[in-house]
Design a protein around this motif. Sequence first.
Motif, PDB file in Angstrom:
ATOM      1  N   ALA A 177       0.579  -1.187  -0.336  1.00  0.00           N
ATOM      2  CA  ALA A 177       0.317   0.275  -0.238  1.00  0.00           C
ATOM      3  C   ALA A 177       0.804   1.418   0.066  1.00  0.00           C
ATOM      4  N   TYR A 178       0.356   2.106  -1.039  1.00  0.00           N
ATOM      5  CA  TYR A 178       1.209   3.660  -0.920  1.00  0.00           C
ATOM      6  C   TYR A 178       0.602   4.540   0.298  1.00  0.00           C
ATOM      7  N   ALA A 179       0.806   3.944   1.829  1.00  0.00           N
ATOM      8  CA  ALA A 179       0.688   4.443   2.416  1.00  0.00           C
ATOM      9  C   ALA A 179       0.842   4.764   3.429  1.00  0.00           C
ATOM     10  N   MET A 184      -4.003   3.754   7.561  1.00  0.00           N
ATOM     11  CA  MET A 184      -5.174   2.391   7.256  1.00  0.00           C
ATOM     12  C   MET A 184      -5.071   1.957   9.098  1.00  0.00           C
ATOM     13  N   LEU A 185      -5.096   2.550   9.276  1.00  0.00           N
ATOM     14  CA  LEU A 185      -5.720   1.908  11.526  1.00  0.00           C
ATOM     15  C   LEU A 185      -7.077   1.661  11.297  1.00  0.00           C
ATOM     16  N   GLU A 221      -9.003  -9.185   0.194  1.00  0.00           N
ATOM     17  CA  GLU A 221     -10.130  -8.394  -0.716  1.00  0.00           C
ATOM     18  C   GLU A 221     -11.110  -7.590  -0.104  1.00  0.00           C
ATOM     19  N   PHE A 222     -11.498  -7.388   0.620  1.00  0.00           N
ATOM     20  CA  PHE A 222     -11.921  -6.602   1.687  1.00  0.00           C
ATOM     21  C   PHE A 222     -10.559  -5.620   1.534  1.00  0.00           C
ATOM     22  N   PHE A 223      -9.666  -5.497   2.556  1.00  0.00           N
ATOM     23  CA  PHE A 223      -8.731  -4.506   2.272  1.00  0.00           C
ATOM     24  C   PHE A 223      -8.825  -3.891   1.021  1.00  0.00           C
ATOM     25  N   GLU A 226     -11.426  -1.561   1.007  1.00  0.00           N
ATOM     26  CA  GLU A 226     -11.270  -0.739   1.336  1.00  0.00           C
ATOM     27  C   GLU A 226     -10.511   0.747   1.294  1.00  0.00           C
ATOM     28  N   LEU A 227      -9.022   0.457   0.413  1.00  0.00           N
ATOM     29  CA  LEU A 227      -8.068   1.032   0.310  1.00  0.00           C
ATOM     30  C   LEU A 227      -8.349   2.044  -1.266  1.00  0.00           C
ATOM     31  N   GLU A 228      -8.832   1.223  -1.937  1.00  0.00           N
ATOM     32  CA  GLU A 228     -10.441   1.774  -3.126  1.00  0.00           C
ATOM     33  C   GLU A 228     -10.488   2.763  -2.994  1.00  0.00           C
ATOM     34  N   ARG A 229     -11.360   2.634  -1.560  1.00  0.00           N
ATOM     35  CA  ARG A 229     -12.586   3.299  -1.406  1.00  0.00           C
ATOM     36  C   ARG A 229     -12.097   5.372  -0.654  1.00  0.00           C
ATOM     37  N   LYS A 230     -10.866   4.633   0.278  1.00  0.00           N
ATOM     38  CA  LYS A 230      -9.804   5.960   0.570  1.00  0.00           C
ATOM     39  C   LYS A 230      -9.206   6.536  -0.410  1.00  0.00           C
TER      40      LYS A 230
END
Length: 239
Positions: A177-179, A184-185, A221-223, A226-230
Motif C-alpha cells: 500500500a502506498y500509504a 489504514m488503522l 479483498e476486503f482490504f 477499503e483502500l480503493e474507497r480511501k
Amino acid sequence: MIFAVIIGTEILNARREDSHFKFLRDKLIERGYELNGSFIIKDDTELMQKTFNMIKEIPDSKMFCFGGIGATPDDYTRDISAKVFTKNKMKFDKEFKKLIDNKFPNEDNTKKYNLAYWPVNSNPIRNNPINGFFGFEIEQRFFFMPGFPQMAHPMVEEILDKYFPPIAKKERYSLLAYAKESEMLDIMNALPKDVEFSTLPKLDYTSEISIAGENAKKWIEFFEKELERKGINYKIIDK
C-alpha cells in the motif's frame, strides 16, 4: 506450537554465529509448519530450566533444542531436560554405549558414556553423518541435538520425516500500500481478531500488508476495497 531453543553462550558473546534458526524455520515452512518462537539462551541452568518448563506447559508444544548435550562441564542440557521432562530420572542408552565402544575399542570409555546418559524413555535421533553420535527425543515432542550444525541439521531432517508430515501450506496474500500505517488503522481494526494479519512499514512511507489463514483471500479483498474507497494506491505482491 513449535519452538526452537538454541543454547550457547558463545553465540551471545559473538564467538560463533547461529545458523539453526534459519535452517529450522525454512524446513518447517517447506512442510507447511511455522515456528511460534525461537530463543537463544546462555548455558545457564536456571534459565534453561525455566525456558523448558514454559514450553512444556503449552499443550501439544514441540521443541527443537540445539546444544549442550556433550560431556563437558558446561553441557547441561541432558540433566536439565531430565529435571523438567522426566522428574530427574535418567538412564544410559545401551545402543549409544555400544556405539561408543565400537568407535573407540580398547579404550576406557567411562567418561564418554556420559553422552549416552539421557532422561528415561528417551529415543535416539541417529542421523549424524559427522561422528555418528546420537541426539535424543522425549515423547516425540521434545528433540535434543548437538550445537554443531553439521551434526544437528541432518537430525532435524530425520525428525521432520518421522513426525512432521507435509501439510497444506497456509494461504497468504500480500500487497504493498502506498500509504503510512496510520492512514489504514481503521481498516486494520475492522479485521476479525482471528485473522493472521501483519504490516511491515517501509522508510519510503509505503506499507506491506500480509494476511494469512483460512479466509485470507476474503480479507485481502476486503482490504483492497477499503483502500480503493480511501483513494489509496496499492499493488499486489503475491496472490
